[in-house]
Each structure stands twice: as structure tokens, then as C-alpha cells.
Design a protein around this motif. Structure first.
Motif, short mmCIF file in Angstrom:
data_model
loop_
_atom_site.label_atom_id
_atom_site.label_comp_id
_atom_site.label_asym_id
_atom_site.label_seq_id
_atom_site.Cartn_x
_atom_site.Cartn_y
_atom_site.Cartn_z
N ASP A 193 11.43 3.55 0.58
CA ASP A 193 12.35 2.75 0.05
C ASP A 193 13.61 3.65 -0.40
O ASP A 193 13.43 4.81 -0.55
CB ASP A 193 12.05 2.23 -1.43
N SER A 199 3.35 -0.07 -0.11
CA SER A 199 4.80 -0.28 0.34
C SER A 199 5.23 -1.76 0.62
O SER A 199 4.13 -2.35 1.07
CB SER A 199 5.10 0.55 1.66
N ASP A 209 10.72 -2.98 -10.67
CA ASP A 209 10.39 -3.66 -9.26
C ASP A 209 10.76 -4.79 -9.41
O ASP A 209 10.04 -5.48 -8.45
CB ASP A 209 9.35 -3.10 -8.68
N ARG A 253 11.23 -6.71 -5.97
CA ARG A 253 9.96 -7.29 -5.19
C ARG A 253 9.21 -8.68 -5.94
O ARG A 253 8.50 -9.11 -5.06
CB ARG A 253 8.85 -6.22 -4.98
#
Lengths: 218, 800
Positions: B376, B545, B736, B739
């Protein structure tokens, strides 16, 4: 439920969920280790500049208890100030709140190891210790029966630390009421020597009682 | 440019030919970044230009000529040994010395007065050296900086701090040239821009060498249904160790490393010398293992990430990875540890710890073969690190704010730092930055004649004691009972707090029984007969990931491709399909089932553990409002598990993207993740000090919990810089949220199953560690029940 009622040497007392002790018989509210001015003292000594709000935070909680109970007497059980210079340099906003809270009632500052003297320019009067019936009120536990502060006792409960009253035969120890205070676990040797058996009253949204028993040996 | 004859001869005498990338670095006129696999002569490539310069006319150089920075103390010692030979062979009269946290006071003082030509150090020690007034004298003549394992440093705040120090060095020594050394990364240009100053960095990519020989380790027994230990493969791992010369066994967590090491020894009938290495072991113990490894006395070492970085043990010819690799890049880097001979394929075997991980391993192997690395992009330089840098700068000398701002902007991560943010950090460092102006008399920094300086010069000592950006969980030491009992290592204070005398746990590969906690040391007695509690460590959790998660989900969701999986895994997935259904691309599956007296809600999000942790916080908050009584949750890389007093029957309203987004800001506040992050931020920025002179070693907390500071700030000063940094950091890394949105948008279909018991896919979740408790009505009810039980046991129920 905001308090846990119990008997201590003939006195009917209530351990408040806030960490204050209430004597309904005489209308006394007793709090230990406010440590007002702690952030100022650390800054003065070249340490980190902590958020200077602990006075407001502490007195806001104290104010809630005063509003709820309307005590005749408020007793600070020592270490009301982080040191005497901190008491003198107290933030005016905090000093104002203190003036208002003290209006119409007696206010007593028992001397502690951090503040062994009278705070100048603030309401109330300083004393070394005092009696509540047969029980001595003092900063650090001595010849029992007494009610004291100083050690900032805490317990572990359901995986977290909570401030707690320790109630034994000779000694009643109060948790620290001040916002910026750490704690000493109830099973530390210093505390088990003072309160080998009895109960702890954990503070929080409501008081929770748990036993203090001699630890089994491993 | 041609290598001087002295050096050509030296290469020839060794029977070596300089690698093209070594010559390319030698010829570089400006800063450069070398991307090379392990064994590619990276270190020599980095030092070659320095050695050539030092062999020539050195009248001009004063102070340190070459500064080498590595993430590990052990690496600096290793480099010192490796450099000794060419320095001796070439007859160079130069000193090569290291300077780390282990360097003694006398040596440090001497280095400040009479610095060596080549100084080997770590980012923290460099920051410390730069905080002394002598820094310009020591580094003013600096010509070369070598940054080793830059890919690893760039992954954390240590890298940001290093880049700020590098900016300082570039200002002190404008002639300076910088060389970065890195393992294979997915985006070399991004790393080059990270280390760049004013001028661009030339990227040199070495020949990556032949494809690695990498496969799953075949095992007689199938991977277990659940668990993370990989113990089912012990006999095959032992056989592989026997056949190889030296093996590194990587395992993801310290607790798992402990257990695996113990299991290996239990089966090690030939007494093959096998060691253990992880960050919780006492330093003496780690040093012993490292020395034995270097001397070739060990056939294998069980290690965590503590051995990820390149201490060069040339004899390693096999790497075994136990457990899921989490991301492809790291797997490739770990594989590269086997066989440090360039141009020979690395040999690696993977042992999935459970059936779910078998799927991840298969997917990761596909990605390795396709050379499809993941990663990332890095965010901008964090401001807490800048706050520390400003305070340390003041320790060295009074500084001009405009000049410092300009200098900081020459550091890659801070290239786009705004003046407003810089000023906010400076204000924090000087006054605390509070809305209530409280410390007029006691500012930390004061402005005199246009220069900022420490009000009280004695404060420098305290600041220097707290250099660094690594914030560990509070640890307590563990040692054997009795006078002078041997130290065994450390465990987290929270774990120690959960122990009662008589409880047993694993440390240093053996089971011990807790006897007592004395002065913040846990005293123990060996007790091999017991079943241990596993030590819980809350180390940084690396999320699988995005790319690897997608590969895994695609593989699970397509039964036609299940042929590549071991038969037991196929059966497991088939059973899941039968009992519930399979998650697949486009479908978001959730399940509710009762277990151990509580309801459990499992959501198979495949969004990585950090995003799922955030989702857990948001969902439990909503569940609390609906009175479902959530008690806690845990997140793994593929699923979220919430337990509660009542069941979740319809998750669809809970999973509304817009509502989650709206809840995010409200929620950003009262949760454990924010508080943990705040503690780190406040520690790095210097609001909380870890190390105090003459710290008392009693059970009394010398300081109060950082949670109190957090709560106070939130209430009285919600706009404070520390809260802003905490919010940024949580939003970027731990939260995050991107996501979560990615998960919702890629799976338009939702499916919820009410089950009578645990589903096959949910089973592993119940054994995971890392549970996050929820403070709510449910918790209050439980605390009361626990206290009542204690009172009853003590025969005291009448009192309450």
C-alpha cells in the motif's frame, strides 16, 4: 445505585461510586488525593506539558457529588494539591469553582505529604488530622481505626483496573479522587499489611463489592 | 568511473568479479537506491564508494566520513565484522565503530570528541547524537550515508524519524551523498522519493536472480481444523531440518514461536541443535542464539519477525514459513533469506497452520510465481514524529523556525508539510498547544532573539531519554524464583495481570508456573508437567493484503478450482457449503450461532484484520444501541466475530455503508483502538514519557493511564493537535475504512444464515487471540456477576 452503605466502628458510611465517602449522619463528604495543580507542577519541573484540565475535571466530579448530597462539611483527606506552589498558582477558573463549591459549608484541608500546610487565598482551613466519632481522619494510615488516602488503591476486575475503597477492621482507605492519579493494586504488600482481610468497593458507574482475602500461596 | 587498481586487485584476489550494480552505485554522482535480493553483495555495494574515498587522499575529511544506519543493533555488529576484512586487506587505516543503545558511556563520550571514520548506528541512536550540541562538529564533514534495509525502515515511523535526521545531516554536510539499500519492493520509485532530498534519487535494480524453489511442505497428516501452531507438521519439519544445512523457521507470533519450539524439541530425538529467537526473550538469550547461529552451531532457529532482517548467515539454505504469509512481498523477502549465494535459487517451504491458511498459502504461491507483489502507498510523514524532532532539535541548539521548516520539507515524507501544521507542532512543543493558555511561565521552549530554545536546559536529559518512535506495550520481566533468578524474558503487563499464582504459561520454550509478582517482576518456577496458558502479545498486526485477500476469496468461492487444495481442505469447504454456504466474490456472507452460552455473529469480509476491527467497533456500537448486549469481538484477516447476549438476526441494516460512514466520526472517540493509538502518538510526541530518571520499581504506577489524558482532552480540548494526529493515524492504518467500503462495494449481495451451532468456517475464529472487550451494559452485568461469585466463594454474600 450510586453508593454502598456499610458500618465502620459504629459509623454509618457510604462509599460512593465516584470515589467519595459520605457520612449521612453529619452531612460530611470526604475525598482523598485531589492533586489539584498536578499538570502545572510537572511543567514547572521541566516535564511534559500535560493537558491543563485536571482541575476542571476533578472539580466537576466533586461538584456533582456536592449538588447531589448538599454536604455540611467537605473534607480533603490530604494531597488536595500537588504541592503548595501549585495551590498558590491555581488556575483562577479552578479557584473560582472551588470558592463557589465551598460557599455555605465548612471545608477542611487535611495536610498530606504533597501539601503539608495551609493553602493561601483559598477557602477552608488546614488541619493535620481530625476525628469523626472514634475514627481519625488523616492522610496516611496510622494507628487505627482511621480513614485515610495516600495510596490511591485500585483493584483488578473483569480485566481492568478500577479505583477502589479498601475496607478492613482497622483501616478504611479511600481511592484517589483527582483526575491525574495512578494507582496501587490492592494486593501490593503495603496494602495487604494495612487491610489483610475485608472488602473492596470498586468505583465506576455503580459501586461493586469484592472480597479482600489473604492470597493463596502458589 | 573505473575502480582504482588497489580495489580491482582486491576483487581479483578474492576470485570475485564486481557485480554490475556494485559498479553502478560506485559510479553514481548523486543519491542512489539499490534494490537487490539478499546475497547480491548489497553491503559491499553500499560501502565501496566510501572505501575508495577513504583509501585516497583523506586530508579533507574530518569527523565521521561514512554513516551507516540499520534497523537492527545486531546488524551493525554484523557489518562491523564484515567490513573488518576488506579494511585489513586493503591496508586502510580507518576506524569502524558502532554506536547503538548498547554502546557504553565511555565509548559514547569518546565518539563525540574523536569520531571514527565509519560509524554504524540505528535511527534512534542517530536522533540522539543529533540532539547534542557537538553534532555539527561530528557530522559536518560527512560524505556518505548508507541506509540499510530501507524497505523495512520505511514501513514505520522509524523511517520518518530517520528521514528528518537525514534532512538535518544534509543541512550540516551539503556534500553528502546517500545510498539506500533495499530488498525487493513493489514500487522502487516510491521508496526513492521517500529517501530523496532536494535532488532525485537514481534507482539501481540488481538482477533478481533465478526463480525461487518454493512449495508447500508435504505432510502426512492434514492441517488441523483450526489453530495457528502448525504442530501437525513437526515430523516433516524435523526431516527437512535434518536434510538441510541450516534452516530458519519463520512463524508469525511470539506465542506461536514458543509453542512450536517446544513441540519441535519434544519430537527431536536426535537432539539436533535448534534455537529460538524472538523479541520477548531476554537480550542475553537472543545474543547467545545469534552467536551460535553465526558460528554454525545451530541446525535451525525458530524465529519471528525479529530475524526478518538481513544478518548474514551464509549457511542458511532452507526457509520454512509456518502459518499464512499475509502478504506476498514479505514472503518473497523471507524466502530470500535462504541461500545467500547470488544466482542460486532460494529454497523455501510453506506450512499452513490450519485449513484456512492452506487456501491463503496456495493463493500466495500463485502470486509469487507470477511475481505479483503487493503493498500500500505510504502516507505523509506523521506529525507526532515531527513534534519529537522539534524538541530534540532544541536540545542541540536554539533554532530559527523558518530555517527548520525549510529543512524539514527537504525530507521525503514531509515534502508537502504545510506551514500551519509545522506551526501547530512547534506550538505543541513550546506551550503544549492547549486552547486554555496555561503554561505561560513554564513553556518548554521559549523564543529569544528569534530563536526557539529550551526554557530549562535540564529538560534535555528527559527528552533524550525518550528518543524513538517504537512504543512497546507495557512489559514486565519474568525471571526464575529465588535470589538472582535467571531472567527469562518479558510478557505484557496485561497478560501478567491476568495471571494468578499457580497459573502456568510458556516463555523461552518452557512451561513455568507463576509464583509471585514482586516489584514488577513475575517470579516463576519451571513446571513442565502443566498445560500452559499461552502468552498473549498485542504486537503490530499485519493485515493480509487486499490483493492476496481477493485471491483467497476467489479461490474459496470457485469450487471448480478446489482441485489445487489438499483433500481435507476441499472437504472442509464442501462441509461449509453444505451446512451454510461459501463466501464468494460478489457475496457477503454472515452467520449467527449460539456457542458457550453466548450468541456469536460471524461476518466473512476478507478485508484484512484492521478494517474488520473497525467494522467490529462500528457494528458493536450499533448493537449496543439496539440492546443486543455485545460483549466483545475479534477480527482476523478474513472474518469478524462478535459475541453478545442476544443474537443478530438481520445484519443488513447494520451494514449500510452511508450509516457506517456517519457512525465513524461519532465513534472515533470512545474506543480502545483510539486510546491505544493515542498512547503511541502522545508518547512519540513527548506528552507521555516512558523513561523517567530514577523510576521507582514498585507496584504503584508512577504515572497514570494515558486513557485519562485522552478522555480529558476529548472533553475539554477536542481540537487539540494530539487528537488530530490520533484521528489521522487511526484513519490511515488501524481504521482502514477504505477497505470496508471496498468490501461493501465489491459484494452487492448479502446473505445471513441462522445456525444451530458453529459453522466449519467460524470454528477457527473461536480460538483466535486478540479479543477486544466492549464497555457497555453487558460488561457491567458481567462484572457484577464476577464480583458476586467471588463474594459467594468467600462466604461474604451477606455483606453486599
Amino acid at each position: 445505585m450510586t453508593g454502598h452503605g456499610f458500618q465502620f466502628h459504629g459509623l454509618r458510611l457510604e462509599a460512593r461510586a465516584s470515589g467519595a465517602l459520605w457520612w449521612p449522619g453529619g452531612g460530611w463528604l470526604i475525598v482523598a488525593d485531589l492533586h489539584l495543580g498536578k499538570s502545572e507542577r510537572m511543567a514547572r519541573r521541566g516535564g511534559p506539558l500535560l493537558p491543563p484540565y485536571e482541575g476542571l475535571a476533578t472539580l466537576e466530579r466533586l461538584g456533582a457529588e456536592i449538588a447531589a448530597l448538599n454536604p455540611r462539611v467537605v473534607v480533603s483527606l490530604g494531597d488536595g494539591f500537588d504541592d503548595l506552589a501549585a495551590a498558590e498558582a491555581l488556575d483562577p477558573q479552578v479557584a473560582d469553582i472551588l470558592q463557589r463549591q465551598a460557599r455555605g459549608r465548612d471545608w477542611l484541608w487535611i495536610g498530606g505529604n504533597h501539601d503539608p500546610g495551609a493553602p493561601a487565598g483559598l477557602p477552608g482551613q488546614a488541619v493535620a488530622s481530625m476525628m469523626l466519632g472514634p475514627v481519625t481522619l488523616r492522610h496516611e494510615a496510622g494507628q487505627g481505626p482511621d480513614i485515610s488516602g495516600h495510596f490511591h488503591p485500585v483493584v483488578r476486575l473483569a480485566g481492568e483496573r478500577r479505583r477502589a475503597f479498601l475496607l478492613g477492621r482497622d483501616h478504611l482507605l479511600l481511592p484517589a479522587f483527582g483526575a491525574y492519579t495512578g494507582g496501587l493494586l490492592h494486593d501490593d504488600a503495603t496494602l495487604t499489611a494495612l487491610v489483610p482481610q475485608g472488602i473492596a468497593v470498586a468505583c465506576g458507574t455503580s459501586p461493586i463489592i469484592l472480597p479482600l482475602a489473604p492470597r493463596r500461596m502458589g | 568511473m573505473i575502480l582504482p587498481a588497489l580495489f580491482q586487485d582486491w576483487f581479483a584476489r578474492q576470485g570475485w568479479q564486481p557485480h554490475p550494480h556494485q559498479l553502478a552505485l560506485f559510479a553514481a554522482r548523486g543519491d542512489s537506491l539499490l534494490i537487490a535480493p539478499t546475497g547480491g553483495g548489497k553491503t559491499l555495494a553500499g560501502f565501496l564508494p566510501s572505501l575508495v574515498e577513504l583509501a585516497g587522499d583523506r586530508a579533507a575529511t574530518k569527523g565521521v566520513h561514512t554513516l551507516y544506519v540499520s534497523p537492527l543493533k545486531a546488524l551493525t555488529a554484523d557489518i562491523a565484522r564484515n567490513l573488518a576484512r576488506p579494511v585489513a586487506d586493503l591496508g586502510l587505516s580507518i576506524r569502524v565503530e558502532d554506536r547503538t543503545g548498547d554502546t557504553g558511556q565511555t565509548q559514547r563520550r569518546r565518539q563525540r570528541v574523536d569520531p571514527p571514520e565509519v560509524l554504524l548506528t540505528t535511527p534512534e541512536s542517530l536522533a540522539l547524537m543529533l540532539s547534542y550540541p557537538e553534532a555539527p562538529a561530528i557530522f559536518g564533514g560527512l560524505r556518505r550515508v548508507v541506509l540499510d534495509e530501507l524497505h523495512a525502515l520505511a514501513e514505520s515511523k522509524r523511517g520518518d524519524q530517520l528521514m528528518l535526521c537525514l534532512a538535518r545531516l544534509r543541512a550540516l554536510a551539503p556534500e553528502l551523498r546517500v545510498t539506500g539499500l533495499s530488498a525487493t519492493v513493489e514500487d522502487p520509485q516510491a521508496l526513492a522519493s521517500f529517501m530523496a532530498g532536494a535532488d532525485p534519487v537514481m534507482v539501481v535494480e540488481a538482477d533478481p536472480g533465478p526463480d525461487p524453489d518454493i512449495a508447500m511442505l508435504p505432510t502426512a497428516r492434514p492441517a488441523p481444523w483450526a489453530g495457528g501452531g502448525g504442530h501437525y507438521a513437526i515430523s516433516e519439519v524435523l526431516a527437512a531440518i535434518r536434510e538441510a544445512r541450516t534452516t530458519i523457521i519463520f512463524i508469525n507470533t511470539r506465542a506461536q514461536a514458543e509453542l512450536f519450539f517446544q513441540a519441535l524439541w519434544a519430537a527431536n530425538e536426535e537432539n539436533l541443535p535448534i534455537g529460538l529467537h524472538h523479541g520477548s526473550l531476554a537480550r542475553e538469550q537472543r545474543a547467545r542464539v545469534e552467536a551460535a547461529m553465526a558460528a554454525g552451531e545451530l541446525r535451525a532457529v525458530v524465529a519471528t519477525g525479529s530475524l526478518d532482517l538481513g544478518i548474514d548467515w551464509g549457511a542458511v539454505d532452507l526457509v520454512i514459513q509456518i502459518g499464512a504469509p499475509k502478504n506476498v512481498k514479505r514472503l518473497v523477502q523471507r524466502i530470500g533469506r535462504a541461500n545467500h549465494r547470488y544466482n542460486a535459487p532460494s529454497r523455501a517451504r510453506i506450512v499452513p497452520a490450519n485449513r484456512f491458511e492452506q487456501i491463503e498459502c496456495v493463493a500466495a504461491l500463485e502470486a509469487v510465481r507470477e511475481r505479483d507483489l503487493d503493498g500500500d502507498p505510504r502516507g505523509p510523514g506523521p506529525l507526532d514524529v515531527l513534534c519529537q524532532h522539534i524538541l530534540l532539535t532544541a536540545c542541540a541548539a536554539p533554532f530559527d523556525p523558518d530555517a527548520l521548516y525549510a529543512e524539514v520539507r527537504t525530507a521525503g515524507p514531509y515534502r508537502h508539510l504545510s506551514r500551519a501544521d509545522f506551526d501547530a507542532c512547534l506550538d505543541f512543543a513550546a506551550t503544549g498547544g492547549y486552547a486554555l493558555r496555561a503554561y505561560d511561565r513554564w513553556q518548554r521552549l521559549v523564543l529569544r532573539n528569534g530563536l526557539w530554545q529550551l526554557r530549562d536546559p535540564r529538560a534535555a536529559r528527559l527528552l533524550r531519554m525518550n528518543v524513538g518512535t517504537i512504543v512497546e506495550a507495557e512489559m514486565v520481566r519474568v525471571r526464575l524464583r529465588g535470589r538472582g533468578g535467571a531472567p527469562l524474558g518479558e510478557v505484557e503487563e496485561a497478560f501478567a495481570a491476568s495471571l494468578s499464582p499457580g497459573d502456568s504459561f510458556l516463555i523461552g520454550g518452557r512451561v513455568v508456573r507463576m509464583d509471585a509478582m514482586r516489584e514488577m517482576v513475575v517470579e516463576v518456577t519451571p513446571d513442565p508437567t502443566r498445560q500452559p496458558k499461552i502468552a498473549v502479545y498485542s504486537g503490530v498486526k499485519l493485515a493480509t493484503s487486499t490483493q492476496l485477500s481477493h485471491r483467497v476469496l476467489a479461490l474459496i468461492g470457485d469450487p471448480a478450482r478446489h482441485g489445487v487444495l489438499p483433500v481435507q481442505t476441499r472437504e472442509w469447504l464442501a462441509l461449509q457449503a453444505q451446512v451454510s454456504t461459501l463466501p464468494r466474490p460478489g457475496l457477503l456472507l454472515s452467520e449467527s450461532f449460539p456457542h458457550a452460552g453466548l450468541w456469536h455473529f460471524a461476518l466473512y469480509g476478507f478485508a484484512g484484520r484492521n478494517a474488520l476491527q473497525t467494522l467490529g467497533l462500528l457494528l458493536t456500537r450499533e448493537m449496543e444501541e439496539q440492546g443486543v448486549g455485545p460483549l466483545g469481538f475479534l477480527s482476523t484477516d478474513y472474518a469478524l466475530l462478535v459475541w453478545s447476549l442476544d443474537p443478530v438476526r438481520d445484519p443488513v441494516p447494520l451494514l449500510d455503508g452511508a450509516q457506517l460512514r456517519a457512525g465513524l466520526d461519532d465513534w472515533l472517540g470512545e474506543n480502545a483502538v483510539m486510546k491505544r493509538t493515542f498512547r503511541n502518538v502522545a508518547t512519540v510526541a513527548g506528552l507521555i514519557q516512558r523513561n523517567l530518571p530514577g523510576r521507582r520499581k514498585t507496584g504503584r504506577q508512577a504515572t497514570f493511564s494515558s486513557d485519562i489524558l485522552y478522555d480529558t482532552l476529548r472533553k475539554y480540548d477536542p481540537g487539540h493537535l494530539m487528537l488530530r494526529i490520533t484521528g489521522d493515524e487511526v484513519g490511515r492504518g488501524l481504521v482502514d475504512f477504505g477497505r470496508i467500503e471496498e468490501m461493501l462495494s465489491r459484494s452487492p449481495r448479502r446473505e445471513h444464515r441462522m445456525l444451530e451451532r458453529v459453522s466449519p468456517l467460524a470454528a477457527p475464529l473461536l480460538l483466535e487471540v486478540g479479543r477486544v472487550p466492549i464497555r457497555g451494559e453487558g460488561r457491567e452485568r458481567l462484572a457484577r456477576i464476577e464480583a458476586e461469585a467471588l463474594m459467594r466463594d468467600a462466604g461474604l454474600e451477606e455483606i453486599a
